[in-house]
Design a protein around this motif. Structure first.
Motif, PDB file in Angstrom:
ATOM      1  N   GLY A  43     -48.809 -14.678  -9.837  1.00  0.00           N
ATOM      2  CA  GLY A  43     -47.849 -15.613  -9.274  1.00  0.00           C
ATOM      3  C   GLY A  43     -47.383 -16.669 -10.258  1.00  0.00           C
ATOM      4  N   ASN A  44     -48.100 -16.793 -11.378  1.00  0.00           N
ATOM      5  CA  ASN A  44     -47.752 -17.794 -12.398  1.00  0.00           C
ATOM      6  C   ASN A  44     -48.213 -17.270 -13.755  1.00  0.00           C
ATOM      7  OD1 ASN A  44     -47.342 -19.978 -14.058  1.00  0.00           O
ATOM      8  ND2 ASN A  44     -48.663 -21.391 -12.931  1.00  0.00           N
ATOM      9  N   PRO A  45     -47.392 -16.457 -14.408  1.00  0.00           N
ATOM     10  CA  PRO A  45     -47.808 -15.803 -15.659  1.00  0.00           C
ATOM     11  C   PRO A  45     -48.168 -16.765 -16.784  1.00  0.00           C
ATOM     12  CG  PRO A  45     -45.858 -14.745 -14.745  1.00  0.00           C
ATOM     13  CD  PRO A  45     -46.061 -15.996 -13.966  1.00  0.00           C
ATOM     14  N   ARG A  46     -47.715 -18.012 -16.715  1.00  0.00           N
ATOM     15  CA  ARG A  46     -48.020 -18.951 -17.794  1.00  0.00           C
ATOM     16  C   ARG A  46     -49.304 -19.750 -17.516  1.00  0.00           C
ATOM     17  NH1 ARG A  46     -46.627 -23.882 -15.959  1.00  0.00           N
ATOM     18  NH2 ARG A  46     -45.192 -23.942 -14.176  1.00  0.00           N
ATOM     19  N   LEU A  47     -49.985 -19.443 -16.404  1.00  0.00           N
ATOM     20  CA  LEU A  47     -51.188 -20.187 -16.028  1.00  0.00           C
ATOM     21  C   LEU A  47     -52.335 -19.924 -17.010  1.00  0.00           C
ATOM     22  CD1 LEU A  47     -52.580 -21.984 -13.822  1.00  0.00           C
ATOM     23  CD2 LEU A  47     -53.370 -19.827 -12.797  1.00  0.00           C
ATOM     24  N   VAL A  48     -52.937 -20.993 -17.508  1.00  0.00           N
ATOM     25  CA  VAL A  48     -54.181 -20.896 -18.278  1.00  0.00           C
ATOM     26  C   VAL A  48     -55.313 -21.074 -17.274  1.00  0.00           C
ATOM     27  CG1 VAL A  48     -55.620 -21.969 -20.047  1.00  0.00           C
ATOM     28  CG2 VAL A  48     -53.145 -21.752 -20.406  1.00  0.00           C
ATOM     29  N   ALA A 102     -54.215 -20.347   0.764  1.00  0.00           N
ATOM     30  CA  ALA A 102     -52.769 -20.327   0.534  1.00  0.00           C
ATOM     31  C   ALA A 102     -52.296 -21.600  -0.138  1.00  0.00           C
ATOM     32  CB  ALA A 102     -52.040 -20.127   1.868  1.00  0.00           C
ATOM     33  N   ALA A 103     -52.889 -22.739   0.278  1.00  0.00           N
ATOM     34  CA  ALA A 103     -52.526 -24.008  -0.350  1.00  0.00           C
ATOM     35  C   ALA A 103     -52.915 -24.013  -1.828  1.00  0.00           C
ATOM     36  CB  ALA A 103     -53.204 -25.161   0.388  1.00  0.00           C
ATOM     37  N   LEU A 104     -54.095 -23.493  -2.134  1.00  0.00           N
ATOM     38  CA  LEU A 104     -54.530 -23.424  -3.536  1.00  0.00           C
ATOM     39  C   LEU A 104     -53.604 -22.523  -4.334  1.00  0.00           C
ATOM     40  CD1 LEU A 104     -56.354 -21.828  -5.865  1.00  0.00           C
ATOM     41  CD2 LEU A 104     -56.518 -24.314  -5.653  1.00  0.00           C
ATOM     42  N   ARG A 105     -53.216 -21.407  -3.755  1.00  0.00           N
ATOM     43  CA  ARG A 105     -52.321 -20.478  -4.450  1.00  0.00           C
ATOM     44  C   ARG A 105     -50.970 -21.145  -4.728  1.00  0.00           C
ATOM     45  NH1 ARG A 105     -52.750 -15.154  -5.132  1.00  0.00           N
ATOM     46  NH2 ARG A 105     -54.512 -15.052  -3.692  1.00  0.00           N
ATOM     47  N   ALA A 106     -50.481 -21.931  -3.768  1.00  0.00           N
ATOM     48  CA  ALA A 106     -49.213 -22.633  -3.966  1.00  0.00           C
ATOM     49  C   ALA A 106     -49.336 -23.678  -5.068  1.00  0.00           C
ATOM     50  CB  ALA A 106     -48.767 -23.291  -2.658  1.00  0.00           C
ATOM     51  N   LEU A 107     -50.464 -24.392  -5.111  1.00  0.00           N
ATOM     52  CA  LEU A 107     -50.677 -25.377  -6.175  1.00  0.00           C
ATOM     53  C   LEU A 107     -50.763 -24.704  -7.538  1.00  0.00           C
ATOM     54  CD1 LEU A 107     -53.342 -27.655  -4.439  1.00  0.00           C
ATOM     55  CD2 LEU A 107     -50.989 -28.299  -5.005  1.00  0.00           C
ATOM     56  N   ALA A 108     -51.466 -23.563  -7.609  1.00  0.00           N
ATOM     57  CA  ALA A 108     -51.629 -22.851  -8.880  1.00  0.00           C
ATOM     58  C   ALA A 108     -50.308 -22.288  -9.383  1.00  0.00           C
ATOM     59  CB  ALA A 108     -52.648 -21.725  -8.716  1.00  0.00           C
ATOM     60  N   ALA A 109     -49.394 -21.999  -8.470  1.00  0.00           N
ATOM     61  CA  ALA A 109     -48.106 -21.426  -8.869  1.00  0.00           C
ATOM     62  C   ALA A 109     -47.272 -22.415  -9.675  1.00  0.00           C
ATOM     63  CB  ALA A 109     -47.328 -20.972  -7.639  1.00  0.00           C
ATOM     64  N   ASP A 110     -47.598 -23.707  -9.523  1.00  0.00           N
ATOM     65  CA  ASP A 110     -46.823 -24.736 -10.211  1.00  0.00           C
ATOM     66  C   ASP A 110     -47.661 -25.484 -11.244  1.00  0.00           C
ATOM     67  OD1 ASP A 110     -44.355 -26.105 -10.549  1.00  0.00           O
ATOM     68  OD2 ASP A 110     -45.165 -27.813  -9.443  1.00  0.00           O
ATOM     69  N   ALA A 111     -48.848 -24.948 -11.571  1.00  0.00           N
ATOM     70  CA  ALA A 111     -49.760 -25.636 -12.487  1.00  0.00           C
ATOM     71  C   ALA A 111     -49.711 -25.008 -13.873  1.00  0.00           C
ATOM     72  CB  ALA A 111     -51.184 -25.568 -11.941  1.00  0.00           C
ATOM     73  N   ASP A 112     -50.197 -25.763 -14.835  1.00  0.00           N
ATOM     74  CA  ASP A 112     -50.346 -25.247 -16.203  1.00  0.00           C
ATOM     75  C   ASP A 112     -51.746 -24.681 -16.427  1.00  0.00           C
ATOM     76  OD1 ASP A 112     -47.737 -26.202 -17.366  1.00  0.00           O
ATOM     77  OD2 ASP A 112     -48.564 -28.126 -16.711  1.00  0.00           O
ATOM     78  N   ARG A 151     -50.255 -30.167 -15.951  1.00  0.00           N
ATOM     79  CA  ARG A 151     -50.788 -30.203 -14.602  1.00  0.00           C
ATOM     80  C   ARG A 151     -52.005 -29.303 -14.488  1.00  0.00           C
ATOM     81  NH1 ARG A 151     -44.927 -28.873 -12.361  1.00  0.00           N
ATOM     82  NH2 ARG A 151     -45.162 -27.621 -14.232  1.00  0.00           N
ATOM     83  N   VAL A 152     -53.110 -29.894 -14.055  1.00  0.00           N
ATOM     84  CA  VAL A 152     -54.394 -29.192 -14.019  1.00  0.00           C
ATOM     85  C   VAL A 152     -54.926 -29.159 -12.590  1.00  0.00           C
ATOM     86  CG1 VAL A 152     -56.782 -29.183 -14.869  1.00  0.00           C
ATOM     87  CG2 VAL A 152     -54.924 -29.972 -16.371  1.00  0.00           C
ATOM     88  N   ILE A 153     -55.303 -27.976 -12.125  1.00  0.00           N
ATOM     89  CA  ILE A 153     -56.013 -27.813 -10.857  1.00  0.00           C
ATOM     90  C   ILE A 153     -57.496 -27.690 -11.185  1.00  0.00           C
ATOM     91  CG2 ILE A 153     -56.261 -26.458  -8.750  1.00  0.00           C
ATOM     92  CD1 ILE A 153     -53.515 -27.792  -9.142  1.00  0.00           C
ATOM     93  N   ARG A 179     -50.648 -32.535   0.369  1.00  0.00           N
ATOM     94  CA  ARG A 179     -50.343 -31.576   1.430  1.00  0.00           C
ATOM     95  C   ARG A 179     -48.908 -31.731   1.939  1.00  0.00           C
ATOM     96  NH1 ARG A 179     -55.925 -32.410   2.373  1.00  0.00           N
ATOM     97  NH2 ARG A 179     -55.508 -34.306   3.566  1.00  0.00           N
ATOM     98  N   SER A 180     -48.401 -32.971   1.929  1.00  0.00           N
ATOM     99  CA  SER A 180     -47.035 -33.179   2.405  1.00  0.00           C
ATOM    100  C   SER A 180     -46.014 -32.521   1.495  1.00  0.00           C
ATOM    101  CB  SER A 180     -46.737 -34.681   2.523  1.00  0.00           C
ATOM    102  OG  SER A 180     -46.632 -35.280   1.232  1.00  0.00           O
ATOM    103  N   ARG A 181     -46.391 -32.325   0.252  1.00  0.00           N
ATOM    104  CA  ARG A 181     -45.465 -31.713  -0.708  1.00  0.00           C
ATOM    105  C   ARG A 181     -45.533 -30.190  -0.693  1.00  0.00           C
ATOM    106  NH1 ARG A 181     -46.522 -35.894  -5.788  1.00  0.00           N
ATOM    107  NH2 ARG A 181     -45.443 -37.681  -4.859  1.00  0.00           N
ATOM    108  N   LEU A 182     -46.537 -29.664  -0.013  1.00  0.00           N
ATOM    109  CA  LEU A 182     -46.645 -28.213   0.125  1.00  0.00           C
ATOM    110  C   LEU A 182     -45.849 -27.803   1.358  1.00  0.00           C
ATOM    111  CD1 LEU A 182     -50.420 -27.601  -0.639  1.00  0.00           C
ATOM    112  CD2 LEU A 182     -48.479 -27.105  -2.116  1.00  0.00           C
ATOM    113  N   THR A 183     -44.643 -27.359   1.134  1.00  0.00           N
ATOM    114  CA  THR A 183     -43.772 -26.992   2.256  1.00  0.00           C
ATOM    115  C   THR A 183     -44.212 -25.669   2.873  1.00  0.00           C
ATOM    116  OG1 THR A 183     -42.239 -25.746   0.862  1.00  0.00           O
ATOM    117  CG2 THR A 183     -41.854 -28.118   1.080  1.00  0.00           C
ATOM    118  N   THR A 184     -43.697 -25.410   4.042  1.00  0.00           N
ATOM    119  CA  THR A 184     -44.002 -24.149   4.729  1.00  0.00           C
ATOM    120  C   THR A 184     -43.577 -22.955   3.872  1.00  0.00           C
ATOM    121  OG1 THR A 184     -43.706 -25.202   6.871  1.00  0.00           O
ATOM    122  CG2 THR A 184     -43.611 -22.802   6.806  1.00  0.00           C
ATOM    123  N   SER A 185     -42.435 -23.069   3.211  1.00  0.00           N
ATOM    124  CA  SER A 185     -41.974 -21.959   2.366  1.00  0.00           C
ATOM    125  C   SER A 185     -42.900 -21.731   1.191  1.00  0.00           C
ATOM    126  CB  SER A 185     -40.548 -22.240   1.874  1.00  0.00           C
ATOM    127  OG  SER A 185     -40.497 -23.445   1.123  1.00  0.00           O
TER     128      SER A 185
END
Length: 396
Positions: free
Chosen positions: A119-124, A85-95, A10-12, A384-390
């Motif tokens: 927030g994502n130690p494995r992020l390249v 915040a949305a970008l940070r949430a996406l990056a938390a689940d990205a490779d 997964r790439v941002i 955006r719909s998959r980015l929950t409030t939490s």
């Protein structure tokens, strides 16, 4: 059919223009899920041509299609707290995250490598800039903006490209963007491989200047070993002969036969045993010293013959190729056999248009564009719909 070798990665993609998008295009062709994050107005390249008649006004031109095929698009305004915040949430689940902003922009937005990797130690986290990132070396040009033309000038290509009168000429393709982009894709792949073992990502940085300098490796060792300063030599090579662009009756052909065996074979094929048996031309070094004589002899043979005749005689025996334009390339059976022109839909036209295919070929995991380039924010509602409030709260 299986996906490409990077399927599941997964790439941002925060890149724009050419160098960064070329990197992420390569990753997309290789199977990665590339989410292109764009500002409200979109990547500037969307508005570059050629734009075909009837095209969807919300679409793009050929430039954008070529280097953004296979990606998804979401609009986020990173200058707002919500967008960041949305970008940070996406990056938390990205490779992987790739960006090519001016040095310091992501830091000022609170989205630095250090912040996102916390927030994502494995992020390249990968960056391509004109003169690199301070984390890898404090270049005196760090704050300078750069384009392909500038990098070609600074890093050596233009010092050896051009006519023998010394007038510098830039290389036609945007190699100051494309080669750094290609190198960054290699760096990302290597970092992903290492992260599989360590569980940790890292910062991957390439300067356009550095990449083009590496591409000009010959002038580095030539200057170091001989103290010579290489200059433009037209279409010839300073260390090899014959290595020329020769006239044909209907255009030009490239002939390169610098090894002694190839040289003798070339002489045989053009019925010049006198050249093959001349001791003064017996070795490459001697031929380099008499390049003008060799050029004249070969041109005497090629000039009255068509490109097809020349290729028919020399092809398969010595390295030879016609100088071809885009129309001739499109008709080349090699290009068809190797799937090097890929037809993609263009929104609003009901037609397909060709883009350059993927030269990397794999026996089990084919690499090719999955689909056309995205419309601006085409996938935004789903993302955006998959980015929950939490998710958003955790990212802040």
């Amino acid at each position: 059919m299986t996906g490409g070798p990077l399927t599941g990665v997964r790439v941002i993609d925060l890149t724009h223009a050419l160098a960064g998008p070329y990197t992420t295009m390569l990753l997309a062709d290789l199977g990665a899920d590339v989410l292109k994050v764009e500002p409200p107005r979109g990547d500037m390249a969307r508005y570059a041509g050629p734009i075909p008649p009837g095209s969807d006004p919300a679409a793009y031109g050929g430039y954008f299609q070529s280097v953004n095929r296979g990606k998804r698009s979401v609009v986020l305004d990173l200058k707002t707290a919500e967008g960041a915040a949305a970008l940070r949430a996406l990056a938390a689940d990205a490779d992987v995250l790739v960006e090519n902003f001016t040095n310091g922009v992501m830091d000022r937005l609170g989205l630095s490598y250090e912040s996102l990797s916390a927030g994502n130690p494995r992020l390249v986290y990968a960056a391509v800039r004109g003169f690199g990132d301070a984390r890898s070396g404090e270049s005196p040009y760090l704050a300078w903006p750069a384009f392909d033309l500038v990098v070609q000038a600074m890093a050596g290509i233009m010092s050896i490209t051009g006519t023998e009168d010394g007038t510098p000429i830039k290389v036609g393709p945007g190699i100051g963007d494309i080669y750094p982009g290609t190198m960054l894709a290699l760096g990302i792949s290597a970092a992903l491989y290492e992260a599989q073992r360590s569980g940790r990502g890292q910062f991957v940085d390439i300067a356009m200047y550095d990449a083009v300098l590496a591409l000009c490796e010959r002038i580095v060792y030539q200057h170091s070993y001989t103290a010579a300063v290489p200059r433009p030599e037209g279409n010839r090579h300073p260390l090899l002969s014959p290595f020329d662009i020769l006239p044909a009756a209907d255009g030009w052909v490239a002939v390169a036969a610098p090894s002694d065996v190839r040289w003798r074979k070339l002489c045989e094929l053009i019925d010049r045993p006198d050249l093959a048996n001349d001791p003064a031309l017996a070795t490459n070094d001697r031929r380099v010293a008499r390049r003008e004589e060799i050029f004249d002899a070969l041109a005497e043979w090629t000039r009255p013959r068509s490109k097809a005749e020349i290729l028919d005689r020399l092809g398969g025996h010595v390295p030879v190729g016609a100088v071809r334009d885009a129309a001739e390339i499109a008709a080349d059976p090699h290009v068809t056999a190797r799937d090097m022109l890929v037809e993609l839909d263009h929104p609003g036209t009901g037609r397909t248009f060709a883009v350059a295919g993927q030269p990397l070929k794999f026996s089990r995991t084919p690499a090719r564009p999955k689909h056309r380039a995205p419309l601006l924010d085409e996938h935004g509602p789903t993302v955006r719909s998959r980015l929950t409030t939490s998710d958003m709260l955790a990212a802040e």
